[in-house]
Design an enzyme around this catalytic site. Structure first.
Site, mmCIF file in Angstrom:
data_model
loop_
_atom_site.group_PDB
_atom_site.id
_atom_site.type_symbol
_atom_site.label_atom_id
_atom_site.label_comp_id
_atom_site.label_asym_id
_atom_site.label_seq_id
_atom_site.Cartn_x
_atom_site.Cartn_y
_atom_site.Cartn_z
ATOM 1 N N GLU A 28 32.077 27.288 51.163
ATOM 2 C CA GLU A 28 32.482 27.176 49.753
ATOM 3 C C GLU A 28 33.837 27.843 49.557
ATOM 4 O OE1 GLU A 28 29.518 29.308 47.525
ATOM 5 O OE2 GLU A 28 27.872 28.247 48.496
ATOM 6 N N LYS A 82 36.244 30.616 47.952
ATOM 7 C CA LYS A 82 36.012 31.942 47.381
ATOM 8 C C LYS A 82 36.856 32.051 46.121
ATOM 9 C CE LYS A 82 35.512 36.789 48.453
ATOM 10 N NZ LYS A 82 36.221 37.341 47.293
ATOM 11 N N ASP A 97 38.591 33.388 42.822
ATOM 12 C CA ASP A 97 39.194 34.687 42.538
ATOM 13 C C ASP A 97 39.046 35.017 41.058
ATOM 14 O OD1 ASP A 97 40.420 37.005 43.098
ATOM 15 O OD2 ASP A 97 42.438 36.182 43.315
ATOM 16 N N TYR A 124 27.222 30.045 42.029
ATOM 17 C CA TYR A 124 27.073 29.961 43.481
ATOM 18 C C TYR A 124 25.719 30.453 44.006
ATOM 19 C CZ TYR A 124 29.205 34.631 43.122
ATOM 20 O OH TYR A 124 29.505 35.902 42.762
ATOM 21 N N LYS A 182 39.207 35.298 54.452
ATOM 22 C CA LYS A 182 40.293 35.423 53.486
ATOM 23 C C LYS A 182 41.539 34.683 53.936
ATOM 24 C CE LYS A 182 38.901 38.491 50.367
ATOM 25 N NZ LYS A 182 39.431 39.760 50.363
ATOM 26 N N CYS A 229 62.880 70.421 48.304
ATOM 27 C CA CYS A 229 61.936 69.654 47.487
ATOM 28 C C CYS A 229 62.671 69.068 46.276
ATOM 29 C CB CYS A 229 60.799 70.563 47.025
ATOM 30 S SG CYS A 229 59.712 69.794 45.812
ATOM 31 N N CYS A 260 61.186 71.057 43.022
ATOM 32 C CA CYS A 260 61.368 72.490 42.739
ATOM 33 C C CYS A 260 62.487 73.120 43.560
ATOM 34 C CB CYS A 260 60.072 73.252 42.985
ATOM 35 S SG CYS A 260 59.646 73.407 44.731
ATOM 36 N N CYS A 271 56.579 70.553 50.994
ATOM 37 C CA CYS A 271 57.378 71.450 50.160
ATOM 38 C C CYS A 271 56.760 72.830 50.311
ATOM 39 C CB CYS A 271 57.306 70.991 48.706
ATOM 40 S SG CYS A 271 57.659 72.292 47.525
ATOM 41 N N CYS A 282 55.992 75.083 42.657
ATOM 42 C CA CYS A 282 56.503 73.717 42.531
ATOM 43 C C CYS A 282 55.709 72.983 41.447
ATOM 44 C CB CYS A 282 56.367 72.995 43.867
ATOM 45 S SG CYS A 282 56.806 71.253 43.765
HETATM 46 S S1 IVH Z 1 28.308 34.782 47.303
HETATM 47 C C1 IVH Z 1 25.866 38.611 48.583
HETATM 48 N N1 IVH Z 1 30.031 32.862 46.931
HETATM 49 O O1 IVH Z 1 33.164 37.357 46.066
HETATM 50 C C2 IVH Z 1 27.161 38.175 48.057
HETATM 51 N N2 IVH Z 1 30.636 35.047 46.232
HETATM 52 O O2 IVH Z 1 32.715 39.967 47.878
HETATM 53 C C3 IVH Z 1 27.008 37.015 47.148
HETATM 54 N N3 IVH Z 1 32.835 35.191 45.189
HETATM 55 O O3 IVH Z 1 31.662 39.615 44.003
HETATM 56 C C4 IVH Z 1 28.294 36.440 46.794
HETATM 57 N N4 IVH Z 1 33.324 33.057 45.353
HETATM 58 O O4 IVH Z 1 32.161 37.444 42.878
HETATM 59 C C5 IVH Z 1 29.786 34.171 46.791
HETATM 60 N N5 IVH Z 1 31.438 31.057 46.630
HETATM 61 C C6 IVH Z 1 31.181 32.346 46.496
HETATM 62 C C7 IVH Z 1 32.109 33.225 45.898
HETATM 63 C C8 IVH Z 1 31.794 34.571 45.793
HETATM 64 C C9 IVH Z 1 33.746 34.243 44.938
HETATM 65 C C10 IVH Z 1 33.003 36.618 44.891
HETATM 66 C C11 IVH Z 1 31.812 37.229 44.202
HETATM 67 C C12 IVH Z 1 31.566 38.540 44.878
HETATM 68 C C13 IVH Z 1 32.631 38.623 45.896
HETATM 69 C C14 IVH Z 1 31.996 39.042 47.211
#
Ligand code: IVH
Length: 682
Positions: free
Chosen positions: A117, A119, A121, A229, A326, A420, A423, A438, A444
């Site tokens: 999936e 991730k 933000d 999710y 990441k 420093c 001071c 320092c 200081c």
């Molecule tokens: S699963 C047990 N799926 O990432 C962990 N998290 O470090 C369950 N996040 O705080 C999280 N997209 O807010 C999951 N597709 C995704 C996600 C996701 C973003 C965030 C989530 C969590 C952080 C995990």
């Protein structure tokens, strides 16, 4: 009896609500709207008018009632029945291969089926539905408890107020991410700017700021979205364990069920087999990232099958069955205008790069630490250089390297100042050590400020309301030279400071008063003796049970105490040999500071007596100092280093070398779950 008119009005209201819910579903979940916005708006207007005419028809779950609540004073706390954990991170292919290998080894399955999936933000949120209705929304907080933001979340149209299906579980918790679209973010900032208000640096901060508004009317105007999710089916009966079941048999099925129930789920989520497919997914998402209308900071791999997830279990604060892969940190070029020096509590000098502002990794960066002179030499950065600045997620920005080809002329190497900058005292640099200091000590002002901050901090004297801004003014106006002076301040003097009203001044005087009674361990920690942390301060207090005895102790006696090594013993001796420090202590006591020795719990309440634990890494559900307190309350010793006498090492996230040492000595290692079990079992 309802009149026929009301009857038909009720009927029409039901139809309108159904149509609106269906349009919402098509728009947010299927991303396939079937009517133009104008038609949607027309249906909403008709419903609003109808409900106004027939107030008895108003239902809290009606789409017209998304903004129902008035502005709140604050948010109340919500305990998460099942903790909201986080994900282990990987930054390169090797780490992903290693993850897949561990999963295969544990499960003895080949290849493993994953759901991959994006991730997102944004911010994690927990939504609770009882009998099909949204009853509570809570932020993640520290994972164990978060804030109740129900009124705000109700305003987000992508979050269903009622579930679509009639066969939904009675008690369902849906977890997911609240985020702001990039386009919505742009429009929001343009609006804020036109109104002369402060803009947000990135969509994530904008989403967080919008969700934490006390007035839901404001949240309602912010373009927030939601992706689900995961789901937890809670047991309804009171005597159940409440551990939580899953929705469906695997992640993929659970996402499908969530969509059926009316939740937006990412259309990018895909079921894949084996590690090569994971890498393929990663590259594909990375390539398409720029086209998305929302920010993602990586992808998440989850073992698809829930039975397999259970078999893999958890380690410290994250599941063994999932991994966040990441995207690489963002890098930008900017000019390093100059290198300043900051002075820390113990006089340590830290060079800081002052940069021409540059937008990188979602925020504008103007400063970056350069750690010490060695680092500056190693990277060969000079004032005036063009440099590469990197920032990943929440990580502090760093200067990666200079672009030497762009160097204009011969820039001189940067040198530490001889004195420093705050001071004027001379700078000491010990042979073979990277850090320079320092020599001014508490003369200081910079050191004085940082020392006072430490003195007032939560785990030291815990003086509420005495923050950096106040301390800076107190030192600059020469109202406070050393910690003892704090206890001579009156409300009138404090009220004269900037950012201080009479009420806050009174509160601060109260906080100072409350801090006067303090445990000896805290007082010792607050004094800021070099390398005396909470653990060693506590050990000293328990050993001597008296301040005078400690002040007279020789190095050999000090070294004999557990948790006090030769270096710390020397620092302690030097500290108390310094006349000025003795005066500060005498003044503290003269000004009403009273220490006490915490009574040891009764022996029968000490089931862990004789056991020794070492904590390393960060824990999710409690702080290290809380963990320590709880273990000590049960009679255990919590020590700073691993030896053959250690019972077990408790390893949180990013454990240090203590974990290696434990493995070397074959000492038991507990994760956070193990720690909780230990605390609960005794
Ligand atoms: S699963 C047990 N799926 O990432 C962990 N998290 O470090 C369950 N996040 O705080 C999280 N997209 O807010 C999951 N597709 C995704 C996600 C996701 C973003 C965030 C989530 C969590 C952080 C995990």
């Amino acid at each position: 009896m309802n009149s026929p008119k009301t009857e038909s009005a009720a009927q029409r209201a039901r139809e309108l609500r159904e149509q609106i819910a269906e349009h919402n579903y098509r728009y947010y979940v299927l991303a396939d709207p079937s009517v133009p916005d104008a038609e949607y708006d027309r249906l909403m207007r008709e419903l609003v008018a109808l409900e106004r005419e027939h107030p008895e028809l108003v239902d809290p779950d009606s789409p017209t009632q998304r903004v129902g609540a008035r502005a709140a004073e604050g948010f109340s706390t919500v305990e998460h029945e099942v903790p909201m954990l986080s994900l282990a991170n990987a930054f390169d292919t090797d780490e992903v291969i290693e993850f897949d290998r561990r999963v295969r080894d544990t499960l003895d399955v080949e290849p493993v089926v994953y759901t991959a999936e994006p991730k997102l933000d944004g911010l994690a949120i927990s939504l609770r539905y009882e009998s099909g209705r949204l009853v509570r929304a809570a932020t993640r907080g520290d994972g164990r408890s978060g804030e109740d933001v129900t009124a705000n979340v109700r305003t987000i149209r992508a979050v269903p107020l009622t579930l679509r299906s009639n066969d939904a579980p009675d008690s369902l918790e849906v977890r997911g991410e609240i985020y702001m679209t990039r386009s919505g973010f742009g429009a929001l900032n343009r609006g804020l700017e036109a109104d002369g208000q402060k803009t947000f640096v990135n969509p994530r901060n904008a989403a967080a700021g919008s969700l934490r508004q006390l007035d839901p009317e404001i949240t309602a105007r912010r373009p927030l979205r939601f992706f689900a999710y995961s789901a937890i089916v809670h047991a309804v009966s009171a005597d159940s364990t409440g551990a939580g079941e899953s929705l469906g048999r695997c992640q993929q099925e659970s996402l499908e069920r969530l969509a059926d129930l009316g939740f937006p789920v990412s259309s990018m989520a895909t079921r894949v087999e084996g590690v090569d497919a994971l890498m393929g997914f990663y590259r594909q998402v990375q390539d398409n990232r720029a086209e998305l209308d929302f920010d993602i900071d990586g992808v998440v791999y989850k073992v698809d099958d829930f039975d397999q997830q259970r078999e893999l279990g958890f380690v410290s604060r994250s599941p063994r069955w999932a991994l966040a892969h990441k995207f690489p940190a963002e890098e930008e070029m900017t000019r390093l205008e100059r290198i300043d020096v900051q002075v820390g509590r113990t006089g340590k000098l830290t060079p800081v790069a002052r940069l021409e502002p540059v937008f990188v990794g979602g925020v504008t960066v103007t400063n970056a630490t350069l750690h010490n002179l060695d680092e500056i030499r190693r990277k060969d950065v000079r004032e005036g250089d063009y440099v590469i600045v990197r920032r990943a997620g929440d990580v502090i920005p760093e200067v990666v390297r200079p672009i030497v080809e762009k160097r204009e002329g011969d820039l001189p190497e940067w040198e530490l100042p001889a004195h420093c900058p705050v001071c004027g005292s001379h700078i000491e640099q010990v042979e073979g050590q990277a850090d320079a200091r320092c020599s001014g000590g508490l003369v200081c002002p910079a050191q004085r400020k940082r020392a006072l901050e430490h003195f007032a901090s939560r785990n030291a004297m815990d003086i509420d309301g005495l923050g950096t801004k106040i301390i800076d003014q107190l030192v600059e106006r020469e109202l406070v030279q050393d910690p003892a002076d704090l206890y001579r301040l009156d409300a009138e003097t404090l009220a004269g400071l900037e950012r201080m009203g009479e009420k806050s001044a009174d509160n601060l005087v109260g906080a100072l008063q409350a801090s006067r009674k303090v445990s000896l361990g805290r007082l010792l920690f607050a004094l800021g003796i070099r390398e005396v942390g909470e653990v060693s301060a506590g050990a000293l207090a328990r050993h001597f049970r008296d301040l005078d005895a400690l002040m007279e102790a020789d190095v050999a006696t000090l070294e004999s105490i557990r948790d006090v090594g030769p270096v710390v013993a020397r620092h302690i001796r030097e500290f108390f040999d310094e006349q000025r420090n003795r005066e500060v202590i005498a003044n503290l006591l003269d000004n009403g500071v009273e220490w006490y020795v915490e009574a040891a719990p009764a022996p029968q309440e000490q089931p862990l007596k004789g056991y020794a634990y070492v904590l390393t890494g960060s824990l999710e559900t409690l702080t290290r100092s809380e963990a320590k307190k709880r273990l000590e309350a049960l009679g255990a010793r919590v020590t700073g280093s691993v030896s053959k006498n250690t019972t077990a090492v408790i390893a949180g996230d990013e454990p240090g070398s203590k974990l290696d040492k434990a493995r070397e000595l074959d000492i038991e290692v507990l994760d956070e779950v193990g720690l909780q079990e230990l605390l609960d079992s005794v």
